[in-house]
Design a protein around this motif. Structure first.
Motif, short mmCIF file in Angstrom:
data_model
loop_
_atom_site.label_atom_id
_atom_site.label_comp_id
_atom_site.label_asym_id
_atom_site.label_seq_id
_atom_site.Cartn_x
_atom_site.Cartn_y
_atom_site.Cartn_z
N HIS A 1 2.70 2.83 -7.95
CA HIS A 1 2.51 4.07 -7.21
C HIS A 1 3.11 5.28 -8.15
O HIS A 1 2.80 6.52 -7.90
CB HIS A 1 3.29 4.09 -5.96
N ASP B 1 0.76 -1.30 0.00
CA ASP B 1 -0.08 -0.09 0.01
C ASP B 1 0.69 1.28 0.03
O ASP B 1 0.43 2.24 0.19
CB ASP B 1 -0.98 0.01 1.16
N LYS B 2 2.34 1.14 -0.20
CA LYS B 2 3.09 2.32 -0.05
C LYS B 2 3.89 2.42 -1.39
O LYS B 2 4.31 1.55 -1.75
CB LYS B 2 3.90 2.22 1.21
#
Length: 188
Positions: free
Chosen positions: A137, A32-33
């Motif tokens: 990302h 998630d990063k």
């Protein structure tokens, strides 16, 4: 050629990097990063100076993507299996920046880079996982990592730099005159 006819710019302070002794890269990711790329220096205090100088120059975000990071995968004659990590100046973006400087004459550009050959064990998922997280990302943090009692990497995010550009290349795609040419012809 007079002294006004070249531009010298480098993110590599050669004496500082020689003292810091770059020893490797640690790939960091969580689902998630945005991922992280950690540079491991044998001399941690000198490695911290590398990042401090980049942070003074670029800030916490390399908005102009002037620092070029390339990963060149594939076989290189005389080198163990793996990939090269090349860090240097992103010359096209440097030229864009220098266009605003009326004193800059770009007839000859001098710069320096550093290259490290990574030799992961066969089947290592580290680089592939970093690449996947970067695609997801669209950015990554580059920071120093240090060894904790020789057993694990500890990231040092204080001087991390956020980047949105990294060049994933294959050896066969890098030709003479390419910005990453030195990464495949320099002695390993």
């Amino acid at each position: 050629m007079d002294d006004d006819s070249f531009l010298f710019q480098s993110f590599i302070d050669i004496p500082l990097w020689d003292r810091a002794k770059w020893r490797g890269v640690a790939w960091m990711w969580k689902p998630d990063k945005p991922p992280g790329m950690g540079l491991l220096f044998e001399n941690a205090s000198e490695g911290a100076k590398v990042f401090a100088s980049w942070n003074r120059r670029l800030g916490q975000i390399d908005k102009g993507e002037e620092l070029r990071v390339s990963i060149i995968e594939g076989a290189i004659p005389g080198a163990a299996p793996g990939y090269n990590v090349r860090i240097g100046t992103n010359i096209p973006n440097l030229l864009k920046h220098s266009e605003t400087d009326p004193n800059a004459k770009n007839e000859l550009i001098l710069t320096a880079s550093r290259i490290h050959r990574m030799n992961p064990s066969q089947g290592s998922p580290n680089l592939a996982s970093f690449k996947k997280a970067f695609r997801q990302h669209g950015r990554f943090s580059m920071m120093q990592v240090v060894l904790n009692q020789g057993t694990s990497f500890v990231p040092i995010p204080a001087n991390a730099i956020i980047k949105t550009e990294i060049f994933f290349r294959q050896v066969e795609d890098v030709q003479e005159g390419d910005p990453d040419w030195d990464a495949i012809v320099a002695p390993q």
